[in-house]
Motif scaffolding. Sequence first.
Motif, PDB file in Angstrom:
ATOM      1  N   LEU B  48      11.607  -2.526  -0.857  1.00 52.31           N
ATOM      2  CA  LEU B  48      10.678  -1.394  -0.954  1.00 52.31           C
ATOM      3  C   LEU B  48       9.242  -1.877  -1.147  1.00 52.31           C
ATOM      4  CD1 LEU B  48      10.122   1.616  -1.086  1.00 52.31           C
ATOM      5  CD2 LEU B  48      10.619   1.569  -3.535  1.00 52.31           C
ATOM      6  N   THR B  49       9.072  -2.940  -1.918  1.00 57.02           N
ATOM      7  CA  THR B  49       7.725  -3.458  -2.164  1.00 57.02           C
ATOM      8  C   THR B  49       7.069  -3.901  -0.854  1.00 57.02           C
ATOM      9  OG1 THR B  49       8.380  -4.220  -4.350  1.00 57.02           O
ATOM     10  CG2 THR B  49       6.397  -5.196  -3.401  1.00 57.02           C
ATOM     11  N   LEU B  50       7.798  -4.688  -0.062  1.00 59.71           N
ATOM     12  CA  LEU B  50       7.214  -5.198   1.179  1.00 59.71           C
ATOM     13  C   LEU B  50       6.869  -4.057   2.128  1.00 59.71           C
ATOM     14  CD1 LEU B  50       9.426  -8.331   1.809  1.00 59.71           C
ATOM     15  CD2 LEU B  50       7.125  -8.187   0.858  1.00 59.71           C
ATOM     16  N   VAL B  51       7.802  -3.131   2.259  1.00 53.88           N
ATOM     17  CA  VAL B  51       7.571  -2.010   3.168  1.00 53.88           C
ATOM     18  C   VAL B  51       6.374  -1.176   2.693  1.00 53.88           C
ATOM     19  CG1 VAL B  51       8.588   0.176   3.861  1.00 53.88           C
ATOM     20  CG2 VAL B  51       9.908  -1.912   4.075  1.00 53.88           C
ATOM     21  N   THR B  52       6.247  -1.037   1.364  1.00 58.09           N
ATOM     22  CA  THR B  52       5.129  -0.247   0.828  1.00 58.09           C
ATOM     23  C   THR B  52       3.791  -0.936   1.088  1.00 58.09           C
ATOM     24  OG1 THR B  52       6.562   0.675  -0.873  1.00 58.09           O
ATOM     25  CG2 THR B  52       4.196   0.830  -1.253  1.00 58.09           C
ATOM     26  N   VAL B  53       3.779  -2.256   0.987  1.00 57.84           N
ATOM     27  CA  VAL B  53       2.537  -2.983   1.277  1.00 57.84           C
ATOM     28  C   VAL B  53       2.095  -2.684   2.718  1.00 57.84           C
ATOM     29  CG1 VAL B  53       1.540  -5.265   1.658  1.00 57.84           C
ATOM     30  CG2 VAL B  53       2.867  -4.823  -0.403  1.00 57.84           C
ATOM     31  N   GLY B  54       3.057  -2.805   3.666  1.00 61.33           N
ATOM     32  CA  GLY B  54       2.723  -2.510   5.060  1.00 61.33           C
ATOM     33  C   GLY B  54       2.276  -1.072   5.237  1.00 61.33           C
ATOM     34  N   MET B  55       3.009  -0.165   4.598  1.00 60.50           N
ATOM     35  CA  MET B  55       2.692   1.263   4.727  1.00 60.50           C
ATOM     36  C   MET B  55       1.297   1.549   4.193  1.00 60.50           C
ATOM     37  SD  MET B  55       3.948   4.158   5.739  1.00 60.50           S
ATOM     38  CE  MET B  55       5.732   4.173   5.668  1.00 60.50           C
ATOM     39  N   THR B  56       0.947   0.928   3.069  1.00 58.07           N
ATOM     40  CA  THR B  56      -0.363   1.187   2.476  1.00 58.07           C
ATOM     41  C   THR B  56      -1.476   0.745   3.433  1.00 58.07           C
ATOM     42  OG1 THR B  56       0.627   0.850   0.310  1.00 58.07           O
ATOM     43  CG2 THR B  56      -1.762   0.855   0.401  1.00 58.07           C
ATOM     44  N   PHE B  57      -1.287  -0.417   4.048  1.00 58.10           N
ATOM     45  CA  PHE B  57      -2.274  -0.858   5.035  1.00 58.10           C
ATOM     46  C   PHE B  57      -2.409   0.160   6.172  1.00 58.10           C
ATOM     47  CE2 PHE B  57      -2.630  -5.173   3.407  1.00 58.10           C
ATOM     48  CZ  PHE B  57      -3.910  -5.486   3.783  1.00 58.10           C
ATOM     49  N   VAL B  58      -1.267   0.609   6.680  1.00 60.80           N
ATOM     50  CA  VAL B  58      -1.302   1.555   7.800  1.00 60.80           C
ATOM     51  C   VAL B  58      -1.973   2.863   7.378  1.00 60.80           C
ATOM     52  CG1 VAL B  58       0.079   2.848   9.456  1.00 60.80           C
ATOM     53  CG2 VAL B  58       0.757   0.546   8.830  1.00 60.80           C
TER      54      VAL B  58
END
Lengths: 499, 313
Positions: B48-58
Amino acid sequence: MGLQISNLCKDYATPVLRNLDLQVTAGEIHGVVGENGAGKSTLLKILSGLTLPGAGTVVLDGEPLLTKNPQAAHRAGISLCSQELSLIDNLNVAENIGLRALPGRLGLDKALLATRCRSLLSELQLDLLPGTMVGSLNLAERQMVELAKTLNVQARLLLLDEPTSALNDQQAQALHRVLRERAKSGASVLYVSHRLNDVLNLCDYVWVLRDGEVVHHAPSGQLTTAELIRHMSGADALTQRRKDESGRPGPIHLSVRNLLTEKMQQPVSLDCHRGEIFGLAGLMGAGRTELLDAIYGLVPHSSGSVVLCRGEERIALSSVNAAIRSGVGMVPENRASHGIFAGLAVAFNTTIAELGRIATRHLLKPRREKAAVEKLIQRLNIKSEGVDQPIEALSGGNQQKVILARWLHRECSLLLLDEPTRGVDVAAKLAIHDLLRELRDQGLCVVIASSELQELLTLCDRIAVMSSGQLVRTFDRDEFNQDTILAAAFSTHNSAQVA
Amino acid sequence: MSSMLLRWLNQYLVLISLLLILATFALAAENFLSFATFSAILNQLPALTLVTVGMTFVLICGGIDLSVGSVLALSSAVIGISVAAGFSIPVAALAGVTAGGLAGLVNGLLGSYLRLPVFIVTLGMLEAARGAAYLITDSQTVYIGSAIQGLVQPMSWLGLTPAFISALVIVVVAHFVLTSTVFGRHVIAVGTNPEAARISGIDPKRTLLVVLCLSGVLAGLAGLMNAAYLGSTDPNAGSGLELAAIAAAVIGGTSLMGGRGSIFSAFIGVLIIAVLQNGLAQIGVSEPFKRVVTGVVIVLAVVLDRWRADRSF
């Protein structure tokens, strides 16, 4: 009868209006002038129910007026044309104009709507079809539609905030004619504008605001622009700037040949020199913005060329990135939607076009950024609480200075400016003019498009006049004046009528 | 003095919320404040952390990536069949992450250069990548074996797994990239005002493309973490993860309108979601009620954020 305002007060973080007293006689047009932050917009916001006053009373036609919200103001017969346009892109011109009172019981009476709309458009001499979608209009046309929307209701009090900021002289005069008629039929009109000549010509009476107070008021016949400026700024030194002598222009820097894009009707050729301020004049829709956008590469060229000359080097420009890399900068027409990064700091907004200078191998150096931005803030006399202040907290004039600072930070050799002083107070406007002269004297090539003829006349070394998408003529300084330029601006319109 | 306090409160609102939630559970559940609880919570988090990092950038760039959960499943499916086909774990992991990156690249190309709405493009990818995960695994769970589980074995001296520590390192690096590099500035500029960015010489299309690729790569890495956690690959893995990631980002103050957000705060958003899940379970709250509470917290976070934005002048 008319409007009586007494002891009106309003505080946000600091007092914006302090015991303001102002009266408008019914049937008269009263001008309100003042620098940005003087309280003009707040006054209009209170009258139109967009915000509540802190204290004070407002009486309209003998009845106390309490405008809790915009609907109440609307019912009381108050119609506001605000500085920020409030049109809906996905509706057509007629629907936007009629939005406050759409005719028809169950369905929309489109025929009636279109008829009303046509009569308003012809009153304003606006050449638009009622069915045109508002999304496809340019800024000047939008402002005219916004005005038509304001004038569509039977108002006892008309409030206009910078109604002509996007309009050319001709268009502004059409508006003024309509306003005079409305006043004649009994409405009170409050007209806020930075265009002091317009205010003096149109209004019966003028109120000067400074720091939330009325500092001067008199019938317009007894006032001059120089006096107005003095009262607005509170400084005696600020008088009308002299037309300064033309500098000696350097070599050709920008060479445009037969440039054509989808949006332009005719190919355009022109040459601009280093050490020159080159003006683009023309009526609304003459194609000034389209030409600047094409030079900057914002729209693809369908034919022709834009070439930047650097010594012997010839650089052909075909895209925004090519232009910026070669030292071209652009101050766009619409500051809010194309210029600033709202919500972000002054520093961010200043350095965004050239981060290389404040970074080492892609890593930003905050200290270097702060130093660079502070230097520019000082040089342009930008009034802000510091480099970290969000840009939207600055006044319009200071925001515009930040956008200019962006290109000074980048160090460009060709600066394209589209309406750089729209909605900017007089002091900031003069400061921007001085800056442009300074840049000119440093050898920059400055190209400026403006719908305010006076601005171009005082600032430019040469002026090219556009009309119906063509560049009709280029004037040298000793050839241009108000009459020659206006005649050129209308030249294609007359021949079109003959044909 | 009080304005100083308010400003400080504003700045650390998300962190303070997390601490308040922790304090509440510490009072409500006897054994909540224990080493075991925390290492359990943290070690569940890498995906979840990794996916959230990507999502936040997007999101900051003004887009959205609905495909991350499916891309995670696709990546872990690729890892599973690669291992089954006899490739070593590192090669299989690389293949999985590459698959994620390619999915992101497709999202980016369609979304930026064909000018399709990113919402629709990634919605399509959500279906397509999930379908692909089923196809290549024949809708079966693929057993990988214990070799990959080294990633999720707690290291004795810390109680934390290598997976969690690498996720933490990525959070720190991503935060640094966003706040202190030219690229980070470009992302914020494009998300705030793409037209002004273009006039300032930034290519909004390319920026969005890079950010969507990044999100794909991180979802691919999350697939690896997930495969390690399960010791096998499940084509159903990560379903609904995109919403959890958006929720975490939003709790962390990221604006869905673009331009505003912080990786650290989004990570605290991840922690808030995880602590809520575990804490509520510990005090014996039923699964449906947990979801109601989580939903309320998401909305509450936005209310708080609005309140914070209104006073930060």
